[in-house]
Design an enzyme around this catalytic site. Sequence first.
Site, PDB file in Angstrom:
ATOM      1  N   ASP A  10       0.865  -1.189   0.000  1.00  0.00           N
ATOM      2  CA  ASP A  10       0.000   0.000   0.000  1.00  0.00           C
ATOM      3  C   ASP A  10       0.897   1.234   0.000  1.00  0.00           C
ATOM      4  OD1 ASP A  10      -3.155   0.704   1.255  1.00  0.00           O
ATOM      5  OD2 ASP A  10      -1.610   2.238   1.120  1.00  0.00           O
ATOM      6  N   ASP A 104      -3.692   2.365  -5.264  1.00  0.00           N
ATOM      7  CA  ASP A 104      -2.404   2.363  -4.554  1.00  0.00           C
ATOM      8  C   ASP A 104      -2.193   1.109  -3.718  1.00  0.00           C
ATOM      9  OD1 ASP A 104      -3.960   2.812  -2.194  1.00  0.00           O
ATOM     10  OD2 ASP A 104      -2.308   3.982  -1.352  1.00  0.00           O
ATOM     11  N   GLU A 105      -2.941   0.052  -4.005  1.00  0.00           N
ATOM     12  CA  GLU A 105      -2.939  -1.071  -3.079  1.00  0.00           C
ATOM     13  C   GLU A 105      -3.122  -2.387  -3.837  1.00  0.00           C
ATOM     14  OE1 GLU A 105      -5.852  -2.404   0.573  1.00  0.00           O
ATOM     15  OE2 GLU A 105      -6.252  -0.568  -0.486  1.00  0.00           O
TER      16      GLU A 105
HETATM   17  P1  TTP Z   1      -5.321   4.951   1.228  1.00  0.00           P
HETATM   18  O1  TTP Z   1      -4.280   3.916   0.874  1.00  0.00           O
HETATM   19  O2  TTP Z   1      -6.420   4.538   2.123  1.00  0.00           O
HETATM   20  O3  TTP Z   1      -4.620   6.193   1.929  1.00  0.00           O
HETATM   21  P2  TTP Z   1      -3.223   6.886   1.638  1.00  0.00           P
HETATM   22  O4  TTP Z   1      -2.430   6.133   0.609  1.00  0.00           O
HETATM   23  O5  TTP Z   1      -3.449   8.318   1.322  1.00  0.00           O
HETATM   24  O6  TTP Z   1      -2.512   6.838   3.049  1.00  0.00           O
HETATM   25  P3  TTP Z   1      -1.900   5.560   3.784  1.00  0.00           P
HETATM   26  O7  TTP Z   1      -0.439   5.866   3.950  1.00  0.00           O
HETATM   27  O8  TTP Z   1      -2.618   5.487   5.088  1.00  0.00           O
HETATM   28  O9  TTP Z   1      -2.129   4.376   2.927  1.00  0.00           O
HETATM   29  O10 TTP Z   1      -5.956   5.526  -0.081  1.00  0.00           O
HETATM   30  C1  TTP Z   1      -5.206   5.736  -1.270  1.00  0.00           C
HETATM   31  C2  TTP Z   1      -5.659   7.003  -1.955  1.00  0.00           C
HETATM   32  O11 TTP Z   1      -7.047   6.931  -2.237  1.00  0.00           O
HETATM   33  C3  TTP Z   1      -5.460   8.241  -1.108  1.00  0.00           C
HETATM   34  O12 TTP Z   1      -4.165   8.809  -1.269  1.00  0.00           O
HETATM   35  C4  TTP Z   1      -6.541   9.139  -1.589  1.00  0.00           C
HETATM   36  C5  TTP Z   1      -7.637   8.206  -2.077  1.00  0.00           C
HETATM   37  N1  TTP Z   1      -8.740   8.164  -1.085  1.00  0.00           N
HETATM   38  C6  TTP Z   1      -9.855   8.946  -1.295  1.00  0.00           C
HETATM   39  O13 TTP Z   1      -9.955   9.634  -2.309  1.00  0.00           O
HETATM   40  N2  TTP Z   1     -10.862   8.929  -0.383  1.00  0.00           N
HETATM   41  C7  TTP Z   1     -10.791   8.192   0.771  1.00  0.00           C
HETATM   42  O14 TTP Z   1     -11.717   8.222   1.592  1.00  0.00           O
HETATM   43  C8  TTP Z   1      -9.625   7.389   0.987  1.00  0.00           C
HETATM   44  C9  TTP Z   1      -9.494   6.567   2.233  1.00  0.00           C
HETATM   45  C10 TTP Z   1      -8.624   7.418   0.039  1.00  0.00           C
HETATM   46 MG    MG Z   2      -2.195   4.072   0.746  1.00  0.00          MG
END
Ligand code: TTP
Ligand code: MG
Length: 388
Positions: A10, A104-105
């Site tokens: 991720d 992103d995952e």
């Molecule tokens: P995530 O992987 O949940 O969050 P992140 O990558 O920003 O942070 P982390 O280090 O905790 O993984 O989500 C990936 C992307 O998806 C995030 O950068 C923005 C988008 N996103 C949204 O648009 N709305 C949301 O509610 C969430 C959770 C994420």
């Molecule tokens: Mg993320």
Amino acid sequence: MTARTILHLDMDAFYASVEVRDQPDLRGKPVIVGGHPTRGVVLTCTYEARKFGVRSAMSMVEARQRCPQAIVVPPRGEAYAEASRVVFATMRAVTPLVEGLSLDEAFLDVTASRAMFGDPETIARRLKAQIREATSGLTASVGIASCKFVAKVASDLNKPDGLVVCPVGLEAAFLSPLGIERLWGVGPKTAEVLHRAGLETIGDLQRADFDALARALGARGAHHLSRLAVGDDDRAVDPSHEAKSVGSESTFDRDLVGPDPLREPILRHCEEVARRLRGDHLRARALVLKVKRSDHSLITRRSTSPTPLTEAGELYALAIELLGRIPLERVRTRLVGVSATALEPDHESEGAQQELFAERNERPRALGAVLDAIEERFGRDVIRRAGG
Ligand code: TTP
Ligand code: MG
């Protein structure tokens, strides 16, 4: 049989990290990716902003109260999609068994890659370095375990730039100190039921009496949670998962003229798609609208959503926005269809039945956040038309 080796990867603060990479002045600062300063929601933020309690999906008003000095950057979807393509190409160079969950995952099954690339930790370290290099500096966090659930939990434990390994055979011990909220299917409502029964950690759940659990959650929910609690999750990494879509379409008895008469059938298709997403415990990050004209020429338009889509209203708002992008004045249409793609598991709806109902009660707030996000991207007009 050798145990599987599964990686969950991720990206860290994904959208925000892309912004910091592209605007180096932002490095080290609290940065929020979001839209309108008073009506919008936070899509994500840098770890510097998280220290102030800012979180994804929080209203911008609250975020700015918590962190007035934050720098707010509007989202640039195409930049994130491009970074995502690079990340996925890098993962697929390690193994074709990559199952994307969102931009992103992903899960990777590296069981067979071990012979060629070394032990799992070496594979993960190299993958992280390759991603950083290929994306000009973005970091990822990786979890390694013998099943999907534990790998996903592990990747989250040492963010950002983390690498956490759960040794084979120690899954139950690894999970035991963690809070029950980390279990798939445990949303706020189920968590409350479990807390009332005195269960705080996954270890508490491992020791809990099954019959008591079944009385509180139903047999299915209890079975699901007691298996997960010991890291018993046999789902395979499915590389075809992300390519799937859920669609609904219809051909009209007589051609319809212009865009307006298409709204009603589009709404019906959105309702059908939402019903099927719910049934399959899926949510969508993108929507495709398909229109076939009387001359059989086909037009499709696709849009991705900042927040995962599950509800008919959310799908419809996007579909109507897409409809506006197709020139249809006085054009005769014979078919219209809607499909949801970029599917990911809706973990909140995976578990006990109670959670599904709880989710519905909480929906107005979540839906409100989505509507805010759509409005901030496409303007107020979309929302009003969607409601009417
Ligand atoms: P995530 O992987 O949940 O969050 P992140 O990558 O920003 O942070 P982390 O280090 O905790 O993984 O989500 C990936 C992307 O998806 C995030 O950068 C923005 C988008 N996103 C949204 O648009 N709305 C949301 O509610 C969430 C959770 C994420
Ligand atoms: Mg993320």
